[in-house]
Design an enzyme around this catalytic site. Structure first.
Site, PDB file in Angstrom:
ATOM      1  N   LEU A  57       0.868  -1.179   0.000  1.00 25.30           N
ATOM      2  CA  LEU A  57       0.000   0.000   0.000  1.00 25.30           C
ATOM      3  C   LEU A  57       0.900   1.223   0.000  1.00 25.30           C
ATOM      4  O   LEU A  57       1.960   1.213   0.622  1.00 25.30           O
ATOM      5  CB  LEU A  57      -0.888   0.045   1.255  1.00 25.30           C
ATOM      6  N   ASP A  58       0.483   2.286  -0.665  1.00 27.92           N
ATOM      7  CA  ASP A  58       1.247   3.533  -0.643  1.00 27.92           C
ATOM      8  C   ASP A  58       1.418   4.003   0.806  1.00 27.92           C
ATOM      9  O   ASP A  58       0.544   3.780   1.651  1.00 27.92           O
ATOM     10  CB  ASP A  58       0.511   4.632  -1.429  1.00 27.92           C
ATOM     11  N   ARG A  59       2.526   4.667   1.057  1.00 27.24           N
ATOM     12  CA  ARG A  59       2.853   5.110   2.416  1.00 27.24           C
ATOM     13  C   ARG A  59       1.723   5.882   3.119  1.00 27.24           C
ATOM     14  O   ARG A  59       1.422   5.620   4.282  1.00 27.24           O
ATOM     15  CB  ARG A  59       4.138   5.952   2.385  1.00 27.24           C
TER      16      ARG A  59
END
Length: 225
Positions: A57-59
């Site tokens: 998942l994106d940060r």
């Protein structure tokens, strides 16, 4: 870190916004290492703990992340992700209201590595990959709207980019056109639910993430119809 599901082969945890799933050039402690330490401590495992990263998942995104605890589970989950047999549902709080309450968005996406940003086109261009998602509006507050998004392909920043393209940037997502950032640096995108066949037992697994501890999330979720 909150464990949402665990057995001998897989562990599913809730990622907080700001955490990275796997080590990167920042050198920050990744979630994968936190999970390894949890397994080592909780199950008194000596030596190195095996943990396979099957997706990311994106940060600034929070929500469900699946890890493999065995090599058998890892190879099977990798195949399931590649074949689109793992179904992921996201909730996104957006600034704009889509013209259609429910639709499928199709486009061609190009990733710009230097900018760490993706761009969507309505026709195929050199280096592009097809991107498809479906969404429906499930709730609203005074100024924001809650969309349930189902990813049919998994491209870099796909939900962020495609929603911004229809005039609905995700709250807090400055990179894709949000008016202002969220105080905690998050964007209002949650990997809400993951559904898949267990890679070893073949039973149906459904895991749902809790809502972020935030007033707007609670308020807008209470309007879900």
């Amino acid at each position: 870190m909150t464990v949402l599901y665990e057995d001998n082969h897989i562990i599913v945890v809730n990622k907080e916004s700001g955490e990275i799933v796997q080590g990167d050039k920042t050198g920050d402690l990744p979630l994968s290492e936190t999970v390894k330490e949890y397994i080592k401590t909780m199950h008194h495992k000596p030596g190195n703990v095996f943990l396979g990263v099957v997706h990311r998942l994106d940060r600034p995104v929070s929500g469900v992340v699946v890890f493999a605890k065995t090599s058998k589970a890892l190879s099977r989950l990798n195949l399931m992700f590649r074949e689109g047999r793992v179904h992921k549902t996201y909730w996104a709080i957006t600034q704009g209201m889509p013209q259609q309450e429910e639709a499928t968005l199709k486009g061609w996406m190009v990733r710009n590595e230097k900018q760490n940003k993706s761009y969507v086109y309505q026709h195929e261009v050199p280096g592009s990959k097809e991107a498809i998602l479906s969404y429906r509006v499930i709730g609203s507050s005074e100024r924001y709207h809650l969309l349930e998004v189902t990813l049919l392909t998994g491209r870099h920043h796909q939900i962020r980019c495609q929603l911004a393209d229809i005039g609905c940037p995700i709250k807090g997502d400055l990179k894709y056109g949000a008016r202002r950032s969220n105080p905690d640096g998050s964007i209002s995108l949650l990997a809400r639910k993951v559904t898949f066949e267990h890679p070893v037992s073949h039973e149906q697994i459904v895991v749902e993430a809790p809502l972020p501890d935030d007033r707007l999330w609670r308020e807008i979720a209470s309007s879900v119809r």
